[in-house]
Design an enzyme around this catalytic site. Structure first.
Site, short mmCIF file in Angstrom:
data_model
loop_
_atom_site.label_atom_id
_atom_site.label_comp_id
_atom_site.label_asym_id
_atom_site.label_seq_id
_atom_site.Cartn_x
_atom_site.Cartn_y
_atom_site.Cartn_z
CB SER A 164 -0.39 -31.56 1.25
OG SER A 164 -1.31 -32.37 1.98
CG ASP A 420 -0.15 -28.73 8.47
OD1 ASP A 420 -1.65 -29.21 8.38
OD2 ASP A 420 0.51 -29.26 7.56
CG HIS A 445 -1.51 -28.04 4.70
ND1 HIS A 445 -0.72 -29.19 5.38
CD2 HIS A 445 -1.84 -28.50 3.50
CE1 HIS A 445 -0.89 -30.13 4.66
NE2 HIS A 445 -1.56 -29.86 3.64
#
Length: 496
Positions: A164, A420, A445
C-alpha cells in the site's frame, strides 16, 4: 435518545467472529524479531536547528535466517501505523528470507507508532512540518547505511518491500536511492492515483464491483438501503433511521445522516480491501471472505436498512457484543475518503493526505452503489487549511516521484490483486523487462505479502514464486556487480 435495536438481534451468531485471541508477539510477527531504536536525524534537509537534533526511530530486526555478511537484507519500508502491525502481516518476507538467507528489517515511518520526532506533541500544529515522504525515505536510507556498517554487511544487497503506502515507499526508495536499494517489491501501491493521475470515481466503483461479483443482488439491496435512509431523512423520520441502523446516539439532522453514510461506506471499503480467503486481524477482525459474508447479512434481512446495519457490523461489530454504533467514534472523516482510522496515527495520515498524497476520491451513486459524497480538490483545500493550515500540492508527486513516467526506473515489481480497490490506481502493465507488473486473480490488498495459507488462490502462490525468482536474480546480479567493483578497485561505471 431513540429506542435502539440491540445489534445481537441484527447479526445471526453463526456469521459472527468471536474476539480474536492474542497471539504471542514473536510468533505473530515473524521469527526472531527484536525491537530496537535508532537515533534518527529530525530534519535531513536542514543544517540548522532540527538538522542537528535527533529522535528515536523504531525498527525490528531478525537475524534468524541470515547468512551473516553474505546474505541479502530485506528491508520493509514502514507505512502509516505501528510497525509491529505490518510485521505481523508480512510473513512472505520471512519465508523468502529463509530461502535466501536474508537479514530482515522492518523500519517504522516517522510520526507513527513509537517513532515520534516531537513525542506526543508530534501531530500538533507546526510540529508536523517534518512529516513528508522525502524525510521518511531519507530516514530509511540513513538507517540502512548505518545497519550495513553495524552488521558488517557492506556487500549485502538490499531489497525493499512494502504494501500500500509502504509499497509506494519501496518503489520510491529504488527510484530515489538506487545506490542503496537493489530492487523493490511494491505491493498494492497506488502510485498513479496518489499523484493525482487517477479517475476520482475509480475507487468506490471498484469497491462496488467487488460486492457485485460476490452477489448481484447485494448491490441492489445496498442501493435500496441507502435510498430508504435518504427518503427517511427528507421526511424527518430520524428516529426510524436511528433505530434501524442501531446508532448509539439519535440521528437528528442531515449532518448526522451524512456522517452515517461515511461510516457505512468505510465498512464496505475495509471489507473490500481485506477480502482475504481466511479470517484476519490486520485492519480489524474480519472473517474469511468478508465481502461474501457481508452480502449474506444484508440479503438475509427483509428490511434493507436493518440489513445494511448487519452488513457494516461484519467490520464494526465482529465480536457481536456491541449493542449500538457510535458513528462519530468509530469513523472520523478526514482528507482521505477511504478512511484515516482513529488516534494519533490517523492524525498523521490526515496531514500527509493534506500535503503530498492526493486522494480526492468520491462516490456518486451512478458508477457506484454509495450515496453521492463529493470530495473535490477545492473541498480538500478548504478542509486542509482549516485543520492543518496547509495547502495541498495536488501534483507534487508527479514532479518529485515521476508520476506515471517511470520508464527510467528499474528493478521494481508492481503487484496488485484484482479484488483490491487500490489496484486501479497502480501500475498494472509491465513497463520494461525490469519494471514488472504482477496481477493476482482473486487477490485482495497486498495478499502476496502475507504468508502461505491453505486457502490461498493458486494465483498468489504463483505470484510469490515469480517474485522470489525475480528478487533472487536481483540479489545475484548485485552481488556480481559488487565483486566486479572489488576486483577493479573502483565502482562499476567509474571512468578514471
Amino acid at each position: 435518545m431513540g429506542t435502539l435495536l440491540p445489534l445481537l438481534l441484527l447479526f445471526p451468531p453463526p456469521l459472527l467472529l468471536p474476539p480474536a485471541a492474542a497471539a504471542p508477539a514473536a510468533r505473530a510477527a515473524g521469527p526472531g524479531l527484536a525491537e530496537r531504536f535508532f537515533p534518527q536525524v529530525r530534519d535531513h534537509f536542514s543544517f540548522e536547528t532540527c538538522g542537528n537534533e535527533t529522535f528515536l526511530q523504531r525498527y525490528l530486526v531478525s537475524e534468524k535466517f541470515w547468512n551473516k555478511g553474505f546474505g541479502p537484507i530485506f528491508f520493509y519500508t514502514g507505512n502509516e501505523g505501528d510497525i509491529w502491525t505490518f510485521a505481523q502481516n508480512s510473513d512472505f518476507i520471512f519465508e523468502l528470507a529463509e530461502e535466501q538467507e536474508a537479514l530482515v528489517v522492518f523500519a517504522e515511518h516517522r510520526y507513527y507508532g513509537k517513532s515520534l520526532p516531537f513525542g506526543l506533541e508530534s501531530t500538533q500544529l507546526k510540529k508536523t512540518r517534518l512529516l513528508t515522504v522525502e524525510q521518511a525515505l531519507a530516514d530509511y536510507a540513513v538507517l540502512i547505511t548505518e545497519l550495513k556498517q553495524q552488521y558488517g554487511a557492506a556487500d549485502c544487497p538490499v531489497i525493499a518491500f512494502g504494501g500500500s503506502y509502504g509499497g509506494m515507499l519501496s518503489a520510491y526508495m529504488r527510484m530515489k536511492y538506487p545506490n542503496i536499494v537493489a530492487g523493490a517489491l511494491a505491493a498494492s501501491a497506488p502510485l498513479l492515483s496518489v499523484a493525482g493521475l487517477g479517475d476520482p470515481t475509480q475507487f468506490f466503483r471498484d469497491v462496488t464491483a467487488d460486492f457485485q461479483k460476490s452477489s448481484p443482488g447485494c448491490v441492489t439491496a445496498v442501493r435500496k438501503a441507502f435510498q430508504q435512509i435518504k427518503d427517511l431523512c427528507l421526511s424527518g423520520a430520524f428516529d426510524e433511521i436511528s433505530r434501524k441502523m442501531a446508532t448509539c446516539n439519535k440521528i437528528s439532522n442531515k449532518e448526522d445522516v451524512y456522517q452515517l453514510f461515511g461510516f457505512a461506506r468505510n465498512a464496505f471499503t475495509m471489507m473490500a480491501m481485506m477480502d482475504y480467503p481466511y479470517k484476519t486481524d490486520f485492519m480489524g477482525h474480519l472473517p474469511a471472505n468478508p465481502v461474501k459474508v457481508g452480502c449474506e447479512q444484508i440479503l438475509a434481512h427483509t428490511d434493507p436498512i436493518q440489513g445494511l446495519a448487519a452488513l457494516v457490523g461484519v467490520f464494526y461489530n465482529s465480536s457481536g457484543l456491541a449493542q449500538c454504533y457510535d458513528i462519530y467514534q468509530l469513523y472520523q472523516s478526514c482528507a482521505d475518503p477511504t478512511g484515516c482510522g482513529i488516534g494519533l496515527d490517523a492524525e498523521a495520515w490526515d496531514y500527509q493526505v493534506c500535503t503530498e498524497i492526493n486522494l480526492t476520491f468520491n462516490s456518486n451513486n451512478v458508477t457506484d452503489m454509495f450515496p453521492a459524497m463529493p470530495f473535490t480538490e477545492a473541498m480538500r483545500e478548504q478542509y486542509c487549511w482549516s485543520k492543518w493550515h496547509v495547502k495541498p500540492r495536488a501534483h507534487w508527486l508527479q514532479t518529485s516521484f515521476w508520476g506515471g513516467d517511470l520508464k527510467s526506473a528499474s528493478n521494481i515489481i508492481f503487484s496488485n490483486g484484482d479484488l483490491d480497490p487500490w489496484a486501479g490506481g497502480g501500475i498494472n502493465s509491465s513497463l520494461s523487462p525490469s519494471l514488472i507488473a504482477v496481477t493476482i486473480k482473486g487477490g485482495a490488498h497486498h495478499l502476496d505479502l502475507r504468508g502461505r495459507n491453505p486457502a490461498d488462490p493458486p494465483s498468489v502462490t504463483a505470484a510469490r514464486r515469480l517474485e522470489a525468482s525475480i528478487i533472487n536474480g536481483w540479489v545475484k546480479s548485485a552481488g556480481m556487480e559488487g565483486a566486479r567493483e572489488k576486483r577493479s578497485g573502483a565502482p562499476a561505471g567509474t571512468w578514471l
